[in-house]
Every structure is written in structure tokens, then in C-alpha cells.
Design a protein around this motif. Structure first.
Motif, mmCIF file in Angstrom:
data_model
loop_
_atom_site.group_PDB
_atom_site.id
_atom_site.type_symbol
_atom_site.label_atom_id
_atom_site.label_comp_id
_atom_site.label_asym_id
_atom_site.label_seq_id
_atom_site.Cartn_x
_atom_site.Cartn_y
_atom_site.Cartn_z
ATOM 1 N N SER A 77 0.831 -1.210 0.000
ATOM 2 C CA SER A 77 0.000 0.000 0.000
ATOM 3 C C SER A 77 0.867 1.263 0.000
ATOM 4 N N ASN A 78 2.166 1.123 0.267
ATOM 5 C CA ASN A 78 3.084 2.257 0.120
ATOM 6 C C ASN A 78 3.245 2.657 -1.349
ATOM 7 N N PHE A 79 2.748 1.823 -2.261
ATOM 8 C CA PHE A 79 2.848 2.083 -3.697
ATOM 9 C C PHE A 79 1.473 2.310 -4.316
ATOM 10 N N ARG A 83 0.921 8.153 -9.122
ATOM 11 C CA ARG A 83 1.662 9.360 -9.527
ATOM 12 C C ARG A 83 2.939 9.555 -8.707
ATOM 13 N N SER A 84 3.109 8.743 -7.679
ATOM 14 C CA SER A 84 4.257 8.938 -6.790
ATOM 15 C C SER A 84 5.554 8.477 -7.446
ATOM 16 N N GLN A 85 6.638 9.074 -7.020
ATOM 17 C CA GLN A 85 7.967 8.723 -7.521
ATOM 18 C C GLN A 85 8.300 7.271 -7.188
ATOM 19 N N ARG A 86 7.947 6.829 -5.986
ATOM 20 C CA ARG A 86 8.284 5.455 -5.588
ATOM 21 C C ARG A 86 7.551 4.439 -6.456
ATOM 22 N N PHE A 87 6.274 4.708 -6.817
ATOM 23 C CA PHE A 87 5.568 3.782 -7.713
ATOM 24 C C PHE A 87 6.228 3.768 -9.087
ATOM 25 N N LYS A 88 6.558 4.940 -9.594
ATOM 26 C CA LYS A 88 7.175 5.011 -10.931
ATOM 27 C C LYS A 88 8.513 4.269 -10.974
ATOM 28 N N LEU A 89 9.290 4.383 -9.911
ATOM 29 C CA LEU A 89 10.562 3.663 -9.841
ATOM 30 C C LEU A 89 10.328 2.152 -9.788
ATOM 31 N N MET A 90 9.386 1.735 -8.953
ATOM 32 C CA MET A 90 9.097 0.301 -8.852
ATOM 33 C C MET A 90 8.536 -0.229 -10.166
ATOM 34 N N LYS A 91 7.691 0.550 -10.811
ATOM 35 C CA LYS A 91 7.123 0.150 -12.107
ATOM 36 C C LYS A 91 8.233 -0.064 -13.132
ATOM 37 N N VAL A 101 5.300 -10.910 -5.904
ATOM 38 C CA VAL A 101 4.335 -11.033 -4.820
ATOM 39 C C VAL A 101 4.256 -9.688 -4.128
ATOM 40 N N ILE A 102 3.033 -9.266 -3.791
ATOM 41 C CA ILE A 102 2.892 -8.087 -2.945
ATOM 42 C C ILE A 102 2.195 -8.512 -1.664
ATOM 43 N N LEU A 103 2.597 -7.896 -0.573
ATOM 44 C CA LEU A 103 2.055 -8.213 0.744
ATOM 45 C C LEU A 103 1.490 -6.944 1.362
ATOM 46 N N THR A 104 0.288 -7.033 1.895
ATOM 47 C CA THR A 104 -0.293 -5.913 2.617
ATOM 48 C C THR A 104 -1.499 -6.394 3.396
ATOM 49 N N GLY A 105 -1.757 -5.751 4.498
ATOM 50 C CA GLY A 105 -2.958 -6.045 5.269
ATOM 51 C C GLY A 105 -4.120 -5.181 4.820
ATOM 52 N N THR A 106 -3.814 -4.063 4.180
ATOM 53 C CA THR A 106 -4.859 -3.127 3.752
ATOM 54 C C THR A 106 -4.568 -2.641 2.328
ATOM 55 N N PRO A 107 -4.927 -3.418 1.299
ATOM 56 C CA PRO A 107 -4.637 -3.011 -0.072
ATOM 57 C C PRO A 107 -5.427 -1.785 -0.524
ATOM 58 N N ALA A 108 -6.589 -1.574 0.078
ATOM 59 C CA ALA A 108 -7.436 -0.460 -0.346
ATOM 60 C C ALA A 108 -7.941 0.308 0.873
ATOM 61 N N PRO A 109 -7.040 0.947 1.626
ATOM 62 C CA PRO A 109 -7.463 1.609 2.858
ATOM 63 C C PRO A 109 -8.420 2.773 2.624
ATOM 64 N N GLY A 111 -10.392 2.979 -0.276
ATOM 65 C CA GLY A 111 -11.283 2.596 -1.366
ATOM 66 C C GLY A 111 -10.526 1.902 -2.488
ATOM 67 N N LEU A 112 -11.280 1.341 -3.411
ATOM 68 C CA LEU A 112 -10.691 0.560 -4.499
ATOM 69 C C LEU A 112 -9.879 1.391 -5.488
ATOM 70 N N GLN A 113 -9.919 2.704 -5.379
ATOM 71 C CA GLN A 113 -9.073 3.549 -6.229
ATOM 72 C C GLN A 113 -7.600 3.219 -6.013
ATOM 73 N N ASN A 114 -7.278 2.687 -4.841
ATOM 74 C CA ASN A 114 -5.886 2.415 -4.468
ATOM 75 C C ASN A 114 -5.317 1.111 -5.000
ATOM 76 N N VAL A 115 -6.128 0.252 -5.603
ATOM 77 C CA VAL A 115 -5.612 -1.066 -5.981
ATOM 78 C C VAL A 115 -4.908 -1.095 -7.329
ATOM 79 N N TRP A 116 -5.196 -0.161 -8.234
ATOM 80 C CA TRP A 116 -4.647 -0.250 -9.582
ATOM 81 C C TRP A 116 -3.121 -0.352 -9.578
ATOM 82 N N SER A 117 -2.452 0.564 -8.910
ATOM 83 C CA SER A 117 -0.980 0.586 -8.966
ATOM 84 C C SER A 117 -0.377 -0.663 -8.340
ATOM 85 N N GLN A 118 -0.978 -1.160 -7.262
ATOM 86 C CA GLN A 118 -0.452 -2.366 -6.621
ATOM 87 C C GLN A 118 -0.605 -3.582 -7.529
ATOM 88 N N VAL A 119 -1.758 -3.694 -8.176
ATOM 89 C CA VAL A 119 -1.994 -4.814 -9.091
ATOM 90 C C VAL A 119 -1.109 -4.679 -10.322
#
Length: 178
Positions: A77-79, A83-91, A101-109, A111-119
Motif C-alpha cells: 500500500s506504500n505504492f 503518480r508517486s515517484q516510488r511507484f514510478k521507480l518500482m514500475k 508477490v505483494i504483501l499488505t494487510g490493507t490493499p485499499a485503505p 477505497g478501491l481507487q488504491n488497488v490499480w498501482s499495486q496490481v
């Protein structure tokens, strides 16, 4: 993984598993990171703030990802912000790994708007679209001033869960705040 997890949690977990496998670990953070990256170990731990440094090492071929390497993103969920720099670097490096594999206890803290980048880090856009705008146009509708806020279309949550069903291991949606 977050810095504390890199320094404490992962090395401690690796020690627990040493009876089954003789795993070795290097934490690539702090003044020793240039030495640690040269070690031949099974697991390299780096925190999100170290991604830019790691990418520079990969670009200069000082660190090469092998063909059978696996990427594990702890606290994904840190990614969540595409639009964040850390997501762009990881991408930019995620497609170099054959297994992810991604690990998180709260993938969409929030709302579901947050899942796209992780997936996206898992499947390079195969399930939810190559671009975040494609994801939003498919499952959301704009509201608020000039449409900057996104609201989930009716039934879109079940569509998203269905698309991700083979990708996600979970106990229940309620436990994941989804």
C-alpha cells in the motif's frame, strides 16, 4: 519493505527459516549498502526510499536481476499512488522479475481507487488496464468540482473482485478493508 521491516522483520524471519533453507540476506540501506549489494545472497532488502539508488546500480550494471529472481513488495500500500515517484521507480523495474508477490494487510485503505498501482506491479496492467485512466474510466465515474473525485460505479466492486480473484489470496474482503 519499510526501513524497520528491512532491518528487523525480514532478517529475523529468515533466521527462523534457516532450518529449512540456508537463506542469506543483505540489507541495502545506510553507509554499508554499496558493500551489501556486492554480496551474493538469497534475499536483498531495500526500502522504498532506496529504490532510486538501486535503479542507478541496475542501470550501471553494478546489480543485475537474474532470470529466476522474485520480487516481494512488503507493505504494497506504500505504492498505492500511481503518480508517486516510488511507484514510478518500482514500475520501471518490476517487469525484470519473472515472479512477483505483494504483501499488505490493507490493499485499499481509502477505497478501491488504491488497488490499480499495486496490481500493476504484479501483472503489468493485464487485469485492470495498462493505464490508471483506463482503470478509472472502466470502474468509476467523476464527481465533485471538475470531476477530480472518483466514485465507484454500481456493481464495479464485484467486477474488480472478479478480475482479481485468481491473483489475490485473502481470508475475506472485510478483513482487507475492501
Amino acid at each position: 519493505a519499510p526501513i524497520r521491516v528491512c532491518h528487523i522483520v525480514w532478517p529475523d524471519e529468515i533466521k527462523k527459516w534457516i532450518n529449512f533453507n540456508n537463506f542469506t540476506c543483505a540489507v541495502m540501506h545506510g553507509p554499508q549498502k554499496d558493500t551489501e549489494i556486492k554480496r551474493d545472497v538469497d534475499i536483498y532488502c531495500v526500502n522504498p526510499d532506496g529504490l532510486k539508488w538501486l535503479l542507478s546500480k541496475m542501470a550501471r550494471k553494478e546489480f543485475k536481476v537474474g532470470e529466476r529472481w522474485m520480487l516481494v513488495v512488503d507493505e504494497s500500500s506504500n505504492f498505492k499512488n500511481s503518480r508517486s515517484q516510488r511507484f514510478k521507480l518500482m514500475k520501471s523495474i518490476s517487469n525484470r522479475f519473472t515472479r512477483k508477490v505483494i504483501l499488505t494487510g490493507t490493499p485499499a485503505p481509502n477505497g478501491l481507487q488504491n488497488v490499480w498501482s499495486q496490481v500493476y506491479l504484479l501483472d503489468n496492467g493485464a487485469r485492470l488496464g495498462k493505464y490508471v485512466t483506463q482503470f478509472f474510466n472502466t470502474y468509476f465515474y467523476p464527481v465533485g468540482y471538475m470531476g477530480y473525485e472518483q466514485r465507484l460505479r454500481e456493481g464495479a466492486d464485484e467486477e474488480i473482485y472478479g478480475v482479481l480473484n485468481d491473483l489475490i489470496l485473502h481470508k475475506s474482503r472485510n478483513e482487507l478493508n475492501m
